[in-house]
Scaffold this motif. Structure first.
Motif, mmCIF file in Angstrom:
data_model
loop_
_atom_site.group_PDB
_atom_site.id
_atom_site.type_symbol
_atom_site.label_atom_id
_atom_site.label_comp_id
_atom_site.label_asym_id
_atom_site.label_seq_id
_atom_site.Cartn_x
_atom_site.Cartn_y
_atom_site.Cartn_z
ATOM 1 N N GLU A 7 0.761 -1.501 -0.028
ATOM 2 C CA GLU A 7 0.078 -0.044 0.032
ATOM 3 C C GLU A 7 0.862 1.164 0.037
ATOM 4 N N PRO A 8 1.181 1.616 -1.094
ATOM 5 C CA PRO A 8 2.145 3.023 -1.183
ATOM 6 C C PRO A 8 0.717 3.956 -0.783
ATOM 7 N N GLU A 12 3.659 12.243 -2.856
ATOM 8 C CA GLU A 12 3.902 13.689 -2.437
ATOM 9 C C GLU A 12 5.344 13.880 -1.950
ATOM 10 N N TYR A 13 5.986 14.930 -2.352
ATOM 11 C CA TYR A 13 7.416 15.078 -2.133
ATOM 12 C C TYR A 13 7.861 15.506 -0.850
ATOM 13 N N ALA A 43 10.581 9.640 1.930
ATOM 14 C CA ALA A 43 10.288 10.872 1.216
ATOM 15 C C ALA A 43 8.939 10.635 0.586
ATOM 16 N N ARG A 44 8.573 9.459 -0.070
ATOM 17 C CA ARG A 44 7.399 9.559 -0.847
ATOM 18 C C ARG A 44 6.255 8.548 -0.377
ATOM 19 N N GLU A 45 6.399 8.045 0.741
ATOM 20 C CA GLU A 45 5.249 7.285 1.222
ATOM 21 C C GLU A 45 4.913 7.916 2.688
ATOM 22 N N GLU A 54 8.406 8.253 8.727
ATOM 23 C CA GLU A 54 9.432 8.981 7.677
ATOM 24 C C GLU A 54 10.718 8.896 8.666
ATOM 25 N N ARG A 55 10.598 9.383 9.777
ATOM 26 C CA ARG A 55 11.714 9.899 10.361
ATOM 27 C C ARG A 55 12.644 8.356 10.841
#
Ligand SMILES: C[S@@+](CC[C@H](N)C(=O)[O-])C[C@H]1O[C@@H](n2cnc3c(N)ncnc32)[C@H](O)[C@@H]1O
Length: 342
Positions: A7-8, A12-13, A43-45, A54-55
Motif C-alpha cells: 500500500e504505497p 507527494e514529495y 520521502a514518498r510514502e 518517515e523519521r
C-alpha cells in the motif's frame, strides 16, 4: 531488484527531504538498493502520512548495521512496512530511531524469523466504502467472493455503515467516512447472501495473534484505522467468513462454483494485484471474465490495462475502481475518498 511495500500511501514529495536531497541520497548509495528503498519510503510514502515512519525509515536508510542484516534477506522481506510492522508486533519501539536500532540489534534473530515468515497483509475495512455504490447497483442478492481477502474484513460491506459527506448509509459499526465527489451515494446497502474469500495465507479474525499482526501493520498515527479494525474484527468474528487458502488463479473456479444459485456472483479484489506478476494478472483477468456474474477491481494504476483514464484528482496516490473492466472512479488507498469519473 525493487522492493515493493504494501500500500504505497502518497507520491507527494518530502518536507523532511527536498527532492534534491532525496536524489543526492539515492545517487550516493545507488549500489545499496535497501538504502534507497528506505530513503524513498521516507520521502514518498511515509511523508504526510506518518512522521514516525518517515523519521524511522530515513534513519534506517543510513543505519549500516540494520541494512547489513536486511541485505541477506530476499528483497520482498526487506521492505519498510514489513520490518516496522514486525518490530511493532514483537513489542519493539518505532518512535525513536536510536531505540529502534538498539532493539533491532538485540533482537535480530526474532525479527528475522518473523520477517521470513510474514508478509504485509493489511486488511482495511475502509476499502468497502468505494465498493458500496457499485455493489448496491447490481441485481440483488449478492454472492461475494473476494480474492486476496487477508482476514476477510472487506467481505462484510453490508454490515458496516458509511458516511459520504452528509449522507449516511446503513446503521452498523464501524462507520466508514468517505469523501465522495461526482457520485450520488446509494439509498441502501446491498443484500449479501453468501460470502467467501481466497488468500495465499488467510488470517483468522478469531485468532488474537493474527489480529495483533493486522494491528501492527497499521501505521502508528492512524488511530482511527486501529479503531476501525477492532470494530470490523468484531463484526467478522461474530460470523466468521468462509476463507480458503489458495491462489487467485488456480483456486478461483472451484470456490466460485460454490456460490449459491439465485444470487449475483461478484468477484472482487482491492490492493491485491501488485503482489501478482504481470503474466498471472493477465491469466486472472481472462479467468474472471469467463465467470458468470460481475467483477469489481480496486487496484493501483498499472495493475490492469485501462484506456483514456482521466487525470487523477491531485498528487496523492489513487487506485482505480472498475466494474467488469470498465474504470469508474479514482479511490484513495484506504477508501477515504472516491472521485467518480465525469
Ligand atoms: C494488502 S492485502 C489486501 C487485503 C484486502 N483485499 C484489503 O484490501 O483489505 C493483499 C492480500 O492478497 C493476498 N494475495 C497475494 N497474492 C495472492 C494470490 N496470488 N492469490 C491469493 N491471494 C493473494 C495476500 O496474501 C494478502 O492477504
Amino acid at each position: 531488484m525493487a522492493i515493493r511495500g504494501d500500500e504505497p500511501q502518497s507520491v507527494e514529495y518530502g518536507k523532511l527531504l527536498s527532492s534534491k536531497e532525496f536524489r543526492a541520497l539515492i545517487g550516493a548509495h545507488s549500489e545499496m538498493t535497501t538504502t534507497a528503498t528506505y530513503a524513498e519510503f521516507a520521502a514518498r510514502e511515509a511523508q504526510s502520512e506518518s512522521p514516525t515512519y518517515e523519521r524511522l525509515s530515513l534513519a534506517v536508510s543510513r543505519d549500516a548495521e540494520v541494512l547489513q542484516r536486511l541485505d541477506v534477506l530476499p528483497p520482498s522481506k526487506r521492505q519498510p512496512n514489513l520490518l516496522f510492522g514486525v518490530v511493532r508486533f514483537l513489542g519493539g519501539p518505532v518512535e525513536h530511531p536510536t531505540e529502534f536500532h538498539d532493539y533491532a540489534m538485540a533482537n535480530w534473530p526474532a525479527i528475522e524469523a518473523e520477517l521470513r515468515m510474514r508478509t504485509t497483509q493489511t486488511n482495511e475495512a475502509g476499502r468497502c466504502a468505494p465498493l458500496i455504490p457499485v455493489l448496491a447497483a447490481l441485481p440483488q442478492p449478492l454472492a461475494l467472493l473476494e480474492v486476496g481477502a487477508s482476514a476477510g474484513l472487506c467481505l462484510y460491506p453490508d454490515r458496516f455503515a458509511y458516511r459520504y459527506g452528509n449522507h449516511l448509509v446503513g446503521n452498523g459499526e464501524p462507520v466508514i467516512e468517505c469523501t465522495a465527489t461526482g457520485m450520488t451515494p446509494p439509498d441502501g446497502l446491498p443484500e449479501v447472501v453468501w460470502r467467501a474469500g481466497l488468500d495465499l495465507n488467510p488470517l483468522d479474525v478469531t485468532d488474537s495473534a493474527d489480529v495483533a499482526w493486522l494491528d501492527a501493520l497499521i501505521w502508528p498515527e492512524h488511530a482511527h484505522r486501529r479503531a476501525r479494525l477492532r470494530a470490523a474484527v468484531a463484526v467478522a468474528a461474530a460470523d466468521p467468513p468462509l476463507l480458503v487458502r489458495g491462489d487467485l488463479v488456480d483456486d478461483l473456479p472451484a470456490l466460485a462454483a460454490q456460490a449459491p444459485d439465485g444470487a449475483t456472483l461478484v468477484v472482487f479484489h482491492t490492493s491485491v494485484l501488485f503482489y501478482v506478476s504481470a503474466p498471472r494478472r493477465e491469466t486472472f483477468v481472462e479467468l474472471v471474465r469467463g465467470l458468470p456474474g460481475h467483477w469489481i477491481a480496486n487496484e493501483s494504476p498499472g495493475m490492469l490495462r485501462y484506456e483514456n483514464l482521466p487525470r487523477p484528482p491531485g498528487e496523492a496516490l489513487h487506485n482505480i475502481l472498475a466494474l467488469d473492466g470498465t474504470p469508474l472512479a479514482w479511490t484513495r488507498p484506504h477508501g477515504q475518498a472516491i472521485t467518480w469519473f465525469a
